[in-house]
Motif scaffolding. Structure first.
Motif, mmCIF file in Angstrom:
data_model
loop_
_atom_site.group_PDB
_atom_site.id
_atom_site.type_symbol
_atom_site.label_atom_id
_atom_site.label_comp_id
_atom_site.label_asym_id
_atom_site.label_seq_id
_atom_site.Cartn_x
_atom_site.Cartn_y
_atom_site.Cartn_z
ATOM 1 N N THR A 157 -59.600 -58.531 76.971
ATOM 2 C CA THR A 157 -59.407 -56.948 76.355
ATOM 3 C C THR A 157 -59.685 -56.951 74.924
ATOM 4 O O THR A 157 -59.427 -55.958 74.224
ATOM 5 C CB THR A 157 -58.037 -56.512 76.887
ATOM 6 O OG1 THR A 157 -57.165 -57.339 76.216
ATOM 7 C CG2 THR A 157 -57.924 -56.359 78.271
ATOM 8 N N GLY A 158 -60.093 -57.786 74.134
ATOM 9 C CA GLY A 158 -60.348 -58.063 72.735
ATOM 10 C C GLY A 158 -59.111 -58.203 71.904
ATOM 11 O O GLY A 158 -59.247 -58.034 70.733
ATOM 12 N N ILE A 159 -57.980 -58.545 72.586
ATOM 13 C CA ILE A 159 -56.711 -58.810 71.724
ATOM 14 C C ILE A 159 -57.049 -60.031 71.072
ATOM 15 O O ILE A 159 -56.761 -61.221 71.915
ATOM 16 C CB ILE A 159 -55.366 -58.486 72.502
ATOM 17 C CG1 ILE A 159 -55.185 -56.754 72.885
ATOM 18 C CG2 ILE A 159 -54.385 -58.830 71.812
ATOM 19 C CD1 ILE A 159 -54.185 -56.532 73.694
ATOM 20 N N ASN A 160 -57.077 -60.332 69.777
ATOM 21 C CA ASN A 160 -57.112 -61.629 69.377
ATOM 22 C C ASN A 160 -56.050 -62.341 68.523
ATOM 23 O O ASN A 160 -56.422 -62.590 67.523
ATOM 24 C CB ASN A 160 -58.408 -61.620 68.529
ATOM 25 C CG ASN A 160 -59.043 -63.187 68.358
ATOM 26 O OD1 ASN A 160 -58.403 -64.152 69.306
ATOM 27 N ND2 ASN A 160 -59.876 -63.255 67.556
ATOM 28 N N THR A 161 -54.841 -61.724 68.960
ATOM 29 C CA THR A 161 -53.512 -61.889 67.995
ATOM 30 C C THR A 161 -53.009 -63.187 68.521
ATOM 31 O O THR A 161 -53.470 -63.803 69.486
ATOM 32 C CB THR A 161 -52.515 -60.857 67.875
ATOM 33 O OG1 THR A 161 -52.097 -60.476 69.302
ATOM 34 C CG2 THR A 161 -52.946 -59.479 67.483
ATOM 35 N N GLY A 162 -51.942 -63.590 67.931
ATOM 36 C CA GLY A 162 -51.101 -64.705 68.555
ATOM 37 C C GLY A 162 -50.557 -64.485 69.642
ATOM 38 O O GLY A 162 -50.735 -63.554 70.361
ATOM 39 N N MET A 163 -49.843 -65.525 70.099
ATOM 40 C CA MET A 163 -48.992 -65.536 71.564
ATOM 41 C C MET A 163 -47.857 -64.258 71.461
ATOM 42 O O MET A 163 -47.914 -63.696 72.742
ATOM 43 C CB MET A 163 -48.506 -66.745 72.053
ATOM 44 C CG MET A 163 -47.542 -66.939 73.218
ATOM 45 S SD MET A 163 -48.832 -66.331 74.719
ATOM 46 C CE MET A 163 -50.024 -67.715 74.725
#
Length: 140
Positions: free
Chosen positions: A62-68
């Motif tokens: 979904t394009g969420i490229n943050t950390g865990m």
């Protein structure tokens, strides 16, 4: 409103601890082959490694490229397992490791504060129903 929240929290945490009695009699089956359903199945089966993997895959899709932390936050908000959010779903079936992991990283509105809840052991009532159960898990 606070009383309703406390009562709901009590019921969820009670279920978290009392479902241990029947946990051996529950079999979880995937209702479809979607990645979200695989996440639900891994989370309720208390498989932390697979849960993390599926959370990461779903977030990246979904394009969420943050950390865990951000990915788990996304999953707790967007994924529903049998029409229940991930935190409550893992609590309901006593998936302790995945519950703790997701609960710590979930959006505030989904977190359960287990320190405020008094647990009363009513498992004896549940132990009378030892018939095996198959729970089909689907996501949305």
């Amino acid at each position: 409103m606070k009383v309703l929240t406390t009562v709901t929290l009590f019921i969820i945490v009670f279920t978290l601890f009392s479902s241990k009695v029947n946990a051996a009699n529950i079999t979880f089956k995937a209702g479809d082959d979607s990645l979200a359903t695989k996440l639900c199945l891994a989370a309720v089966s208390n498989d932390l490694q697979k849960t993390k993997r599926y959370i990461s895959r779903l977030a990246l899709m979904t394009g969420i490229n943050t950390g865990m932390y951000g990915r788990t936050n996304f999953a707790s908000d967007d994924i529903r397992c049998n029409d229940t959010d991930l935190v409550k779903f893992t609590a309901q079936y006593n998936a302790k490791d995945t519950f703790e992991f997701i609960n710590k990283r979930a959006m505030k509105k989904y977190r359960l504060n287990t320190d405020e809840v008094k647990v009363i052991d009513l498992a004896r009532q549940n132990s009378m129903n030892n018939t095996p159960q198959v729970i089909v898990i689907t996501s949305r």
